[in-house]
Scaffold this active site. Structure first.
Site, PDB file in Angstrom:
ATOM      1  N   GLU A 220       0.864  -1.189  -0.057  1.00  0.00           N
ATOM      2  CA  GLU A 220       0.024  -0.045  -0.171  1.00  0.00           C
ATOM      3  C   GLU A 220       1.058   1.310  -0.159  1.00  0.00           C
ATOM      4  O   GLU A 220       0.559   2.344  -0.686  1.00  0.00           O
ATOM      5  CB  GLU A 220      -0.935   0.137   1.257  1.00  0.00           C
ATOM      6  CG  GLU A 220      -2.017   1.184   1.210  1.00  0.00           C
ATOM      7  CD  GLU A 220      -1.514   2.366   1.595  1.00  0.00           C
ATOM      8  OE1 GLU A 220      -2.440   3.363   1.362  1.00  0.00           O
ATOM      9  OE2 GLU A 220      -0.715   2.408   2.301  1.00  0.00           O
ATOM     10  N   ASP A 241      -8.292   2.006   6.873  1.00  0.00           N
ATOM     11  CA  ASP A 241      -6.940   2.699   6.909  1.00  0.00           C
ATOM     12  C   ASP A 241      -7.165   4.163   7.734  1.00  0.00           C
ATOM     13  O   ASP A 241      -8.108   4.276   8.413  1.00  0.00           O
ATOM     14  CB  ASP A 241      -6.464   3.420   5.387  1.00  0.00           C
ATOM     15  CG  ASP A 241      -4.702   3.122   5.222  1.00  0.00           C
ATOM     16  OD1 ASP A 241      -4.259   3.161   6.369  1.00  0.00           O
ATOM     17  OD2 ASP A 241      -4.599   2.961   3.959  1.00  0.00           O
TER      18      ASP A 241
END
Length: 344
Positions: A220, A241
């Site tokens: 990511e 997140d």
């Protein structure tokens, strides 16, 4: 507000995960931790060719991917200087001043580890003038090893070579007031919430309203975590997140953030609306904030061509990509919203 009984599970996993080195590209140890935990809960997780960990946890119909990432910021040895210091190249996006004076570990390809510190090349105030005015970058900050080395040959004799990974000391603290301070809360705080959700399902304390895949990604921080390797029957993706904390934002460390738009554009209207509705109905502490300097795994999945609806939530994290801080209430509100969404 009473804490969810499984929030403590998330906190326990978080304090373990942040202490596992996992800069992007060096995530195998963290992946094994996830596989061991999920197998211990009775599931059958698997690791993709790319290195992501995928786990179906149950439910039927309209499959949803719930994604968090365990790769972190870090560095790599760019070159070994003639004086035995290391020039580094950053892994992930952060200003160089965010690592100045931070301790670290160099991981050699043959499994050895050496501690060191990121120092300014002119660090001593009693020796050098103009220290505050020096631009911090990879030419003015270097890694000084905690070894008796003074030449390139000395360093190479330790087994250290160009391309070796450098992990940052997380310096993790769980304070009596509920604040959790550590590097890598982005995104190990959210990954820990997903593990708590898995344990709830395993224990029979949660009935899912749809088929749920947990996906823990490992790229990511470099932009392509969910670009490939996702279950073929998935219809939607929820990225869990970090929520941003700062000027022009409503979120703080005790809240769950719901993001309707980031640097890559708006998130799905219906999914985002449902998350806001559920947060309101469950009396959660939440904020709806726009992040113009942010991208998520959900974004990456759409950019790669997946035909998903997508949304983004996460616990508030202060000082992102630095020495970060969140609060146990932020994890709690995130877990409660996630539970509401997968049972609605």
């Amino acid at each position: 507000m009473n804490m969810h009984p499984y929030t403590s599970v998330a906190v326990d996993h978080l304090m373990k995960l942040v202490n596992i080195p996992s800069p992007t590209g060096f995530t195998h140890i963290a992946a094994e931790y996830l596989l061991d935990v999920l197998r211990g809960y009775g599931f059958t997780p698997y690791k993709t060719h790319k290195g992501n960990v995928v786990c179906e946890i149950g439910g039927e119909g309209h499959p949803l991917v719930v994604a968090a990432h365990v790769d972190t910021l870090g560095a790599m040895v760019r070159s070994i200087k003639p004086n035995g210091r290391l020039r580094f190249t950053a892994i992930g996006g952060y200003p160089a001043n965010n690592v100045e004076n931070e301790t670290c570990v160099v991981h050699t390809r043959d499994g050895r580890t050496y501690t060191g510190t990121f120092y300014l090349t002119t660090p001593a105030s009693h020796v050098y003038k103009g220290i505050p005015d020096i631009k911090r970058d990879d030419t003015t900050i270097e890694v000084v090893l905690d070894e008796n080395v003074s030449t390139k040959e000395d360093v190479r004799a330790l087994g250290i070579e160009v391309g070796d990974f450098i992990s940052l000391d997380p310096r993790a603290f769980n304070t009596p007031s509920g604040y959790i301070k550590s590097r890598h809360l982005d995104d190990k705080a959210s990954a820990s919430v997903l593990l708590a959700l898995a344990k709830m399902v395993s224990a029979g304390d949660l009935t899912l309203s749809r088929k749920i895949y947990l996906v823990f990604t490992v790229h990511e921080e470099v932009g392509h975590g969910c670009a490939a390797g996702l279950p073929e029957d998935a219809e939607d993706i929820l990225s869990v997140d970090m929520g941003c904390v700062g000027d022009d934002l409503g979120c703080d460390e005790t809240m769950v953030s719901i993001c309707p738009k980031d640097s890559r554009g708006p998130y799905n209207y219906e999914m985002t609306g449902k998350l806001i509705e559920l947060a309101r109905e469950n009396n959660l502490k939440y904020a709806v904030d726009i992040y113009p300097m942010y991208g998520s795994d959900a974004d990456a999945s759409l950019a790669a061509g997946h035909n998903f609806r997508h949304a983004l939530i996460g616990p508030g994290v202060f000082a992102s990509h630095g020495y970060e801080r969140t609060h146990v209430s932020g994890l709690d509100n995130t877990l409660k919203l996630l539970v509401a969404f997968v049972t609605d």
